[in-house]
Design an enzyme around this catalytic site. Structure first.
Site, mmCIF file in Angstrom:
data_model
loop_
_atom_site.group_PDB
_atom_site.id
_atom_site.type_symbol
_atom_site.label_atom_id
_atom_site.label_comp_id
_atom_site.label_asym_id
_atom_site.label_seq_id
_atom_site.Cartn_x
_atom_site.Cartn_y
_atom_site.Cartn_z
ATOM 1 C CB ILE A 26 -1.190 0.033 1.402
ATOM 2 C CG1 ILE A 26 -0.118 -0.318 2.569
ATOM 3 C CG2 ILE A 26 -1.929 -0.949 1.085
ATOM 4 C CD1 ILE A 26 0.579 0.915 3.122
ATOM 5 C CD GLU A 40 -0.052 4.562 -8.742
ATOM 6 O OE1 GLU A 40 0.353 3.558 -8.023
ATOM 7 O OE2 GLU A 40 -0.867 5.490 -8.156
ATOM 8 N NE ARG A 82 3.499 7.726 -3.231
ATOM 9 C CZ ARG A 82 2.356 7.949 -2.526
ATOM 10 N NH1 ARG A 82 1.517 6.842 -2.260
ATOM 11 N NH2 ARG A 82 1.959 9.163 -2.287
ATOM 12 C CG HIS A 138 -2.939 4.973 -5.325
ATOM 13 N ND1 HIS A 138 -1.701 5.550 -5.753
ATOM 14 C CD2 HIS A 138 -3.134 5.562 -4.078
ATOM 15 C CE1 HIS A 138 -1.186 6.051 -4.749
ATOM 16 N NE2 HIS A 138 -1.825 6.158 -3.673
#
Ligand code: NAP
Length: 316
Positions: free
Chosen positions: A234, A265, A236, A283
């Site tokens: 969770i 991403e 980066r 995210h």
């Protein structure tokens, strides 16, 4: 002083900004382009950047005497900003610590449970009309209660995750962090990531992004994991070597993964999209109205302090 909010924000945050400051609000949700970042530094006193706005050294180099004196980042993670380059250009940087902690820990738990208990795979099967009914050996997952949790980065979010796992699921807690922590529950600090990898059933990453943690979780780390273990990120995307994770999943070095963030991403490698044993979230860590409102208010608290010449509450 002129303030630029680079994204639309919850209504109450925008209302406070309009009431208190000379503000412009950008209507796009896309990351700032290079030109927009340079324009931001030239044209406003205070700018609110966020994830994806890559205020790197070249941007500051192109604007030698920026009008902007504060980048009040929306988010606790600020690895998209080169803080040293900002400081050298006379631009202070603030973030929003604390406001995001519980919500992000909750998303870690969502990923942990979805991945361990194969919830995404099960839901896809139901929606595809492929469920033939209950039977004793159907879709057996990992029962996490009483298992061992490993936290990489025992900061605010890491501790909130460990707290939930220890008190809610009776899990033993191990961790790797730069410093020893005093915690309100028993936890063992491992000397290295490889040591921790071999001892845990579930590993959750909660370190900040940036040069120091780039590809911290690499092929050697995944090779040291137990084959039944699961991995959750969770933090980066680029703290994980995504290709190494994919290769390790294919090789069976670990059983499954749950991801909220990705190396490039919003691009996600097709190999991950094809794997049934991988839970993929877009995210969502802080995606709740009151959390995003608290984050926005924290940005404006920093803006307010700056305008009034007070010390910045969340300077990084
Ligand atoms: P924090 O309180 O600063 O915690 C970070 C922890 O990582 C600290 O305990 C730090 O150790 C440790 N650490 C740093 N570098 C390390 C390294 N090289 N090896 C091992 N440990 C290391 O930050 P936080 O508020 O928990 O947030 C953590 C990160 O989560 C943020 O920076 C952000 O990128 C990410 N995040 C993601 C989402 C999402 O939506 N998915 C939401 C919020 C935050 P020390 O304490 O010893 O310094």
């Amino acid at each position: 002083m002129k303030l630029w909010l680079t994204r639309p924000l919850p209504e109450t945050v925008e209302a406070r900004a309009r009431a208190g400051f000379d503000v412009e609000i950008r209507s796009s949700n896309a990351p700032l382009s290079g030109d927009e970042m340079r324009h931001a530094l030239r044209s406003y006193d205070i700018v609110m950047p966020t994830l994806g706005d890559r205020f790197q050294a070249d941007v500051f180099a192109d604007v030698p005497e920026p009008r902007c004196k504060l980048l009040a980042n929306f988010g606790v993670g600020y690895n998209h900003i080169d803080v040293a380059a900002a400081q050298a250009a006379g631009v202070a940087v603030t973030n929003t610590p604390g406001a995001v902690t519980d919500a992000t820990a909750d998303i870690a738990m969502t990923l942990l449970l979805m991945t361990a208990r194969r919830a995404g795979e099960g839901e896809r099967m139901v929606r595809a009309g492929a469920w033939a009914g209950w039977h004793p050996t159907q879709m057996l997952g990992l029962h996490v209660t009483g298992r061992t949790l490993g936290i990489v980065g025992m900061g605010r979010i890491g501790q909130a995750i460990a707290h939930r796992c220890h008190f809610g699921f009776g899990m033993d807690v191990r961790y790797v962090s730069r410093s020893e922590k005093e915690l309100p529950f028993a936890a063992t600090r491992d000397a290295s990531l490889a040591e921790m990898a071999g001892r845990c059933d579930v590993i959750v990453v909660a370190v900040p992004g940036g040069a120091e943690t780039h590809h911290l979780l690499d092929a050697a780390f995944f090779a040291a994991m137990q084959p039944h273990a699961i991995f959750v990120n969770i933090a980066r995307g680029d703290v994980v070597d995504e290709s190494a994770l994919i290769a390790a999943l294919k090789a069976g070095h670990l059983s499954a993964a749950g991801l909220d963030v990705y190396e490039y991403e919003p691009a996600i490698p097709p190999a991950l999209l094809e794997m049934e044993n991988v839970t993929l979230l877009p995210h969502l860590g802080t995606a709740a109205l009151n959390v995003r409102t608290d984050m926005g208010m924290m940005v404006l608290d920093n803006v307010q302090a700056f305008v009034e010449g007070r010390a910045l509450p969340n300077r990084v």
